[in-house]
Design a protein around this motif. Structure first.
Motif, short mmCIF file in Angstrom:
data_model
loop_
_atom_site.label_atom_id
_atom_site.label_comp_id
_atom_site.label_asym_id
_atom_site.label_seq_id
_atom_site.Cartn_x
_atom_site.Cartn_y
_atom_site.Cartn_z
N GLU A 82 -13.43 7.63 1.04
CA GLU A 82 -13.06 6.93 2.27
C GLU A 82 -12.97 5.42 2.02
O GLU A 82 -12.02 4.76 2.47
N GLU A 83 -13.95 4.87 1.29
CA GLU A 83 -13.94 3.44 1.00
C GLU A 83 -12.72 3.07 0.14
O GLU A 83 -12.13 1.99 0.31
N THR A 84 -12.33 3.94 -0.76
CA THR A 84 -11.18 3.67 -1.62
C THR A 84 -9.90 3.61 -0.80
O THR A 84 -9.04 2.73 -1.02
N TYR A 85 -9.77 4.51 0.16
CA TYR A 85 -8.59 4.48 1.03
C TYR A 85 -8.60 3.23 1.91
O TYR A 85 -7.54 2.64 2.19
N GLU A 86 -9.78 2.80 2.34
CA GLU A 86 -9.86 1.58 3.15
C GLU A 86 -9.44 0.37 2.33
O GLU A 86 -8.77 -0.54 2.84
N LEU A 87 -9.82 0.35 1.05
CA LEU A 87 -9.38 -0.73 0.17
C LEU A 87 -7.86 -0.69 0.01
O LEU A 87 -7.20 -1.74 0.06
N ALA A 88 -7.32 0.50 -0.17
CA ALA A 88 -5.87 0.64 -0.34
C ALA A 88 -5.14 0.13 0.89
O ALA A 88 -4.10 -0.55 0.78
N ASP A 89 -5.66 0.42 2.09
CA ASP A 89 -5.05 -0.07 3.33
C ASP A 89 -5.10 -1.60 3.38
O ASP A 89 -4.11 -2.25 3.76
N ALA A 90 -6.23 -2.16 3.01
CA ALA A 90 -6.38 -3.62 3.06
C ALA A 90 -5.41 -4.30 2.10
O ALA A 90 -4.86 -5.37 2.40
N ILE A 91 -5.19 -3.68 0.94
CA ILE A 91 -4.25 -4.25 -0.03
C ILE A 91 -2.83 -4.23 0.54
O ILE A 91 -2.09 -5.22 0.43
N LEU A 92 -2.44 -3.12 1.17
CA LEU A 92 -1.11 -3.05 1.76
C LEU A 92 -0.93 -4.06 2.88
O LEU A 92 0.16 -4.60 3.09
N GLU A 93 -2.01 -4.33 3.62
CA GLU A 93 -1.95 -5.30 4.71
C GLU A 93 -2.09 -6.74 4.21
O GLU A 93 -1.96 -7.68 4.99
#
Length: 267
Positions: free
Chosen positions: A47-58
């Motif tokens: 879950e934390e990895t996906y949250e990081l991926a979202d933050a990078i895209l944003e």
């Protein structure tokens, strides 16, 4: 009795030591942290990895910093759990990755010459095979999402020279797979289809599109996720406008919804 709070650190080494101290304190004193295992942490790490991926895209730098910290904490936590069993500790983890990086970069820490990044990738895959990998594709995790897995498979095959020569060949393959899918799907008539064959042809089409994306330096996972976000933004605008006008989407015609949808494109 409250424990002393480790002071903020000014260097990477001392900041990492502060994290280790805090994590050890939590593991020894916090009822929740005491109960955690690698298995219970696994889904939280994903879950934390996906949250990081979202933050990078944003491109949200503050959120990226926060999520990197969360993931770093998880990595330290796994090492702490392993050390309790005598399997390894955080020093073993760090030294292991350092040794791997040194070994797989002989053009930096040895006398191997490279011309470009493709030479680096080829050397990397060859070294992995020498280390015991039975297949170039052996390092692709089976649990990866299919889109990401397709990209990694293609990248690894390219690393040993199994690839198209130029993007025009890849696009010809895309068109070939598209035609095969259309033929199987019977797109121009209402005849029944063989769902299993159509699914296979659609998979081939996606695989070829991902391959073409690689040739023109587009990350297909990022591209699709950006489209997902764009669709969500426009759909939520549609919902908001419908609500403002006292309407329910299910009661509106497609033409009525298209008015708001086209407005959303201009917002």
């Amino acid at each position: 009795m409250a424990l002393p709070i480790p002071p903020a650190a000014q260097t990477p080494a001392s900041a990492f030591e502060r994290l280790l101290t805090i994590l050890n304190n939590l593991r020894e004193n916090c009822p929740w942290d005491k109960k955690q295992t690698m298995e219970t942490l696994r889904h939280l790490t994903i879950e934390e990895t996906y949250e990081l991926a979202d933050a990078i895209l944003e491109n949200d730098q503050q959120e990226i910093k926060k999520e990197l910290g969360d993931i770093m904490m998880h990595l330290v936590f796994y090492a702490r759990i392993a050390s309790e069993k005598g399997d390894f500790d955080i020093a073993d983890v760090l030294n292991s990755v350092c040794e791997k990086l040194i070994h797989r970069h002989p053009h930096i820490y040895g006398d191997v010459n490279v011309n470009d990044e493709q030479d680096v990738k080829r050397n990397w895959e060859q070294l992995k095979l020498k280390e015991g990998n039975k297949s170039v594709l052996g390092g692709v995790p089976s649990s990866l999402p299919a889109l990401v897995k397709a990209s990694r498979i293609q990248e690894k095959a390219r690393g040993v020279g199994f690839d198209w020569e130029d993007k025009s060949q890849v696009w010809e393959k895309v068109e070939e797979e598209l035609q095969e899918f259309k033929d199987e799907f019977q797109v121009l008539n209402e005849a029944s289809i063989d769902a299993e064959k159509a699914e296979c042809e659609f998979g081939d089409l996606l695989f070829s599109l991902i391959n073409y994306a690689r040739f023109i330096n587009i990350n297909p996972e990022n591209a699709l996720e950006k489209t997902n976000k764009k669709f969500i933004k426009r759909f939520q605008y549609l919902e908001q406008k419908a609500k403002e006008n006292g309407k329910q989407l299910q009661d509106m015609t497609l033409a009525e919804m298209d008015v708001y949808w086209n407005e959303a494109k201009r917002v």
